[in-house]
Design an enzyme around this catalytic site. Structure first.
Site, short mmCIF file in Angstrom:
data_model
loop_
_atom_site.label_atom_id
_atom_site.label_comp_id
_atom_site.label_asym_id
_atom_site.label_seq_id
_atom_site.Cartn_x
_atom_site.Cartn_y
_atom_site.Cartn_z
N TYR A 124 0.82 -1.22 0.00
CA TYR A 124 0.00 0.00 0.00
C TYR A 124 0.86 1.27 0.00
O TYR A 124 0.31 2.37 0.10
CB TYR A 124 -0.91 0.03 1.23
CG TYR A 124 -2.08 -0.91 1.15
CD1 TYR A 124 -1.94 -2.22 0.74
CD2 TYR A 124 -3.36 -0.48 1.52
CE1 TYR A 124 -3.01 -3.09 0.68
CE2 TYR A 124 -4.44 -1.35 1.46
CZ TYR A 124 -4.25 -2.65 1.04
OH TYR A 124 -5.32 -3.50 1.00
N LYS A 191 3.91 -14.28 5.65
CA LYS A 191 4.10 -15.35 4.66
C LYS A 191 5.60 -15.48 4.42
O LYS A 191 6.10 -15.40 3.29
CB LYS A 191 3.33 -14.98 3.37
CG LYS A 191 3.29 -16.07 2.32
CD LYS A 191 2.22 -17.12 2.57
CE LYS A 191 2.32 -18.22 1.54
NZ LYS A 191 1.43 -19.35 1.82
N ASP A 224 -2.20 -17.75 5.24
CA ASP A 224 -3.27 -18.62 4.71
C ASP A 224 -3.81 -19.54 5.80
O ASP A 224 -5.02 -19.72 5.97
CB ASP A 224 -2.81 -19.40 3.48
CG ASP A 224 -1.38 -19.88 3.55
OD1 ASP A 224 -0.67 -19.52 4.50
OD2 ASP A 224 -0.95 -20.63 2.66
#
Ligand code: NAD
Length: 362
Positions: A124, A191, A224
């Site tokens: 972002y 991640k 996830d």
């Protein structure tokens, strides 16, 4: 002394929910001096920007803002006013609580999550390279030279930028919040198995910061897996700290766990300033219809009262919101069993019901 607050109604359904929220905040008995500033599509023609400098300047003076949602037109070259506001005031922590209340239509009970999202960097940060631009071509050449990967120039690139300084301050914010609010655990989400450098850095910093807070449990989860865990057993989680993109996605997921966007509040907090706003957007298709739920913004008002140190007023407003939700009578369509339920009330009637309820709690 009244509190000076910059009030930004936003656009779409923003003005309606802002007015409803202003009314319930005033009904707590706490006094406010509102500095009204417009931002969003309604001022675009006048100022050639959706975020005029006067809005930022006002928050620099009042230190606290209460904001309705602002529409960001898709694919027209506008940067989001929301992202710009967070960046220009360095509102680096996005706090998004997700808590179940009796009466909310949710598959879960006992959810009480605090999502702490890093607000200034990651994907972002706005570092993007457009397909066909000379900069994009140069970047593809640079990557070919340094990394050995031959990328196509018929593509676009967004940079995922994660720094030690920003990771450290957001993780510290999460631990400080946990300590101040008697929370037991902080979970860092990442991640790092795939993005070894960027997410790996975030995880490493989180592990280092955790050592400074031996009184609070710490664990990490891969993003996830965390999505699955939140859907299966959300009550196991407490304070969750994430980089910007994962934080955005998981906070909407968490809003879904507790009954939807209509009740999900948010706060953007920095060292000097704080801006309180609902998680949801401007829902433009309902603008002007006195239809949408003002409770997400009212719960954001509860966070603002706590930030101001008005704990009793915050508890009373939160209690009135909980009572009106539990009763299920004076609630908007999204909190009814079916969205076309004819007994659903409008935005302003929700405010009336909450004010009436607070009156009985004095
Ligand atoms: P949205 O949150 O505005 O609306 C999605 C749907 O959620 C709505 O159609 C409605 O069904 C429901 N909903 C949202 N708020 C509700 C409420 N208070 N009560 C009842 N139902 C509600 O999301 P979107 O359609 O993706 O975004 C619309 C615009 O808002 C976009 O321009 C987006 O960029 C902007 N946006 C702004 C902010 C912000 O100002 N902080 C946040 C998110 C999106």
């Amino acid at each position: 002394m009244p509190y000076d607050i910059t009030l930004i109604p936003g656009d779409g359904t923003g003005p309606e929910i802002t007015e409803a929220t202003r009314r319930v905040l005033e009904a707590t008995g706490v006094e406010f001096h509102w500095y009204l500033h417009q931002a969003g599509l309604s001022v675009l023609d006048q100022y050639q920007t959706v975020l005029p400098e006067a809005v930022i300047q006002s928050i620099r003076e009042t230190k606290v803002g209460l904001k309705g949602p602002i529409t960001t037109p898709v694919g027209k070259g506008f940067r989001s006013a929301n992202v710009a506001l967070r960046k220009s005031l360095d509102l680096y922590a996005n706090l998004r609580p997700a808590k179940t209340f009796a009466g909310l239509r949710s598959r879960y009970e006992h959810v009480d999550l605090i999502i702490v999202r890093e607000n200034t960097e990651d994907l972002y940060a706005g570092i993007e390279f457009q397909r066909g631009s000379p900069e994009m071509d140069e970047l593809v050449d640079f990557i070919g030279r340094t990394n050995g990967q031959k990328l196509s120039k018929d593509a676009a690139i967004s940079i995922k930028y994660i720094s030690v300084a920003a990771s450290r301050r957001i993780v510290k914010f999460a631990f400080d919040y946990a300590r101040a609010n008697h929370r037991r655990k902080v979970t860092a989400v990442h991640k790092a198995n795939i993005m070894k450098f960027s997410d790996g850095l975030f995880l490493h910093v989180a592990q280092e910061v955790a050592k400074e807070y031996s009184d609070i449990q710490f664990e990490d989860r891969i993003v996830d897996n965390m999505c699955m865990q939140l859907v299966q057993k959300p009550e196991q989680y407490d304070v969750v700290v994430l980089p910007n993109l994962y934080g955005d996605i998981l906070s909407d997921l968490s809003a879904g766990l507790i009954g939807g966007l209509g009740v999900a509040p948010g706060a953007n907090i920095g060292d000097k300033y704080a801006v309180f706003e609902p998680v949801h957007g401007s829902a433009p298709k309902y603008a002007g219809l006195n239809k949408v739920n003002p409770m997400a913004m009212m719960f954001s008002g509860v966070l603002m009262l706590r930030h101001l140190g008005e704990r009793e007023a915050a508890n009373r407003l939160e209690g009135a919101l909980a009572a009106v939700i539990a009763e299920g009578k004076y609630v908007t369509y999204d909190l009814k069993p079916r969205p076309d339920d004819p007994s659903a009330v409008g935005t302003s009637q929700v405010a009336d019901a909450i004010i009436a309820r607070m009156g009985t709690m004095k």
